[in-house]
Design an enzyme around this catalytic site. Structure first.
Site, PDB file in Angstrom:
ATOM      1  N   ASP A  56      -8.030  -5.607  -0.285  1.00  0.00           N
ATOM      2  CA  ASP A  56      -8.471  -6.398  -1.437  1.00  0.00           C
ATOM      3  C   ASP A  56      -8.132  -7.882  -1.316  1.00  0.00           C
ATOM      4  O   ASP A  56      -8.791  -8.716  -1.929  1.00  0.00           O
ATOM      5  CB  ASP A  56      -7.890  -5.817  -2.732  1.00  0.00           C
ATOM      6  N   HIS A  63       0.846  -1.188   0.000  1.00  0.00           N
ATOM      7  CA  HIS A  63       0.000   0.000   0.000  1.00  0.00           C
ATOM      8  C   HIS A  63       0.879   1.234   0.000  1.00  0.00           C
ATOM      9  O   HIS A  63       1.919   1.248   0.651  1.00  0.00           O
ATOM     10  CB  HIS A  63      -0.929   0.024   1.232  1.00  0.00           C
TER      11      HIS A  63
END
Ligand code: ACO
Length: 382
Positions: A316, A265
């Protein structure tokens, strides 16, 4: 006196760490925290429903009971699509990806909105309600049309979470499923200047309309480095199949320098604030539907990635099996993300146009130095 050509503005590849604007909507804490307008996401995910969070993101404050009732009614009333948009979806190739269908649908909705070119605060809020309401309809109706089924009529008595299940399958889901979907929608509703929201704000900052901005956002969300990761992550889990194969699979993929979907991320470096909730939903769902193989695979992948590269899982990774266990086609994973994030996109467009300044950075020129022009005719000698 220094001119702009003398100075070298700081350069950050991928705009990493750059503050590109102000927002009152959402705060992402790099140390695994997330707040919407000052409210902790963990509390909201447990107690609120999506409509409440959408109201908060758009208006800045939580609704009263009456305001929530009116807002939910307005959203339900705005769900139906113009018949021309349904007709367009029938004309699209049958193998169109649902994200492409959604992007095209959002774009086509613009000219049907009588306030398309009114960028005042109130008009933008009204358009946001229409867009949030119609996004799930575009997804569900588009999916049914692609699969040779007629779209189902809306159920205004159902919330957005319940209506999405109903519009796809024709069945009203049990209350626990609606609650679960609300939590998922809340987790995905906003995330400050993520790529798709930034794309929406860049578009809105030119004073293009909110439909243009959300069309840009849909195009951006589709990419596998952003929202598209939740579809790709499911393909990965399908390939791995069992937890005892996960470590070898990961070691092989890392040896090939592959990008592993659902990991890493730009902002979070010590954990994605949404992962613990999504992981818990996955565990609960696994027991409820008798598919408890997926979460242990994700956990094994997480442990291996942490050991090998100190990279954390992002939301996700766990959203992928959660959507599979809720019986959604994997091609709908990213559109479902969009069904929720459209609330954030719209809130950011409203905020951008309320205090607008064009977003236009500079680039660092790395091309050839100044050189003399030679005409093609001259260099050919003709
Ligand atoms: N798999 C393998 N290696 C990775 C991954 C990954 N998923 N993510 C980052 N890395 C590596 C990078 O290649 C880099 O290695 P290097 O130093 O040897 O070059 C290192 O880790 C550091 O990368 P970052 O600079 O932290 O990554 P960046 O901020 O540029 O990218 C991104 C973030 C795009 C999310 C990236 O982690 C990625 O591609 N992840 C996979 C796609 C994904 O899951 N996207 C969903 C994001 S969350 C969301 O949209 C809801």
């Amino acid at each position: 006196m220094t001119t702009e050509t003398d100075t070298k503005p700081a350069y950050s590849p991928g705009l990493a760490g750059v503050i590109a604007g102000e927002t009152e909507i959402c705060w992402v804490d790099p140390n695994a925290g997330l707040m919407y307008r000052g409210y902790d996401i963990h509390e909201m995910a447990e107690k609120a429903n999506f409509e409440e969070v959408a109201y908060l993101l758009l208006n800045g404050e939580l609704p009263t009971t009456k305001q929530l009732e009116e807002f939910s009614k307005a959203l339900a009333a705005e769900r139906p699509l113009p018949k021309e948009v349904l007709e367009m979806m029938r004309l699209m190739p049958k193998n169109t990806h649902p994200m492409d269908m959604l992007r095209t649908g959002v774009s086509m909705l613009g000219p049907f909105d009588p306030q398309l070119n009114d960028h005042s605060h109130d008009a933008n809020i009204r358009k946001a309600i229409r867009l949030i309401a119609k996004t799930t309809t575009l997804i569900a109706d588009g999916f049914r049309i692609q699969h040779g089924q007629n779209p189902l009529p809306e159920r205004p008595d159902l919330t957005m979470a319940g209506n999405l299940f109903y519009k796809l399958s024709g069945e009203v889901p049990p209350t626990w499923k609606i609650r679960m979907m609300d939590t998922i929608f809340i987790l995905y509703a906003d995330h400050e200047f993520n790529a798709s929201t930034f794309a929406a704000r860049v578009t809105a900052a030119t004073l293009a309309d909110i439909y243009a901005a959300v069309t840009s956002a849909c195009g951006t969300l589709k990419g596998p480095l952003h929202g598209g990761a939740n579809e790709e992550a499911m393909a990965m889990l399908d390939e791995i199949k069992t937890a005892d194969r996960a470590e070898d699979w990961m070691m092989n993929a890392l040896a090939k320098k592959a990008k592993i979907m659902g990991f890493g991320h730009r902002v979070y470096k010590s954990g994605d604030s949404r992962v613990p909730i999504m992981r818990e939903i996955g565990r609960d769902l696994g027991q409820r539907v008798g598919k408890d193989q997926w979460i242990p695979i994700c956990e094994k992948l997480e442990a291996t990635m942490d050991r090998e590269k100190h990279l954390c899982a992002n939301v996700d990774l766990y959203a992928a099996p959660v959507f599979a266990m809720l019986n959604f086609d994997p091609a709908l994973n990213t559109p479902i993300f969009a069904a929720s994030r459209v609330a954030g996109w719209c809130a950011h467009v409203v905020e951008q146009q309320d205090h607008n300044r064009l977003i236009r950075p500079r680039s660092l020129y790395t091309g050839p130095a100044s050189r003399p022009y030679k005409a093609a005719a001259a260099s050919n000698g003709s």
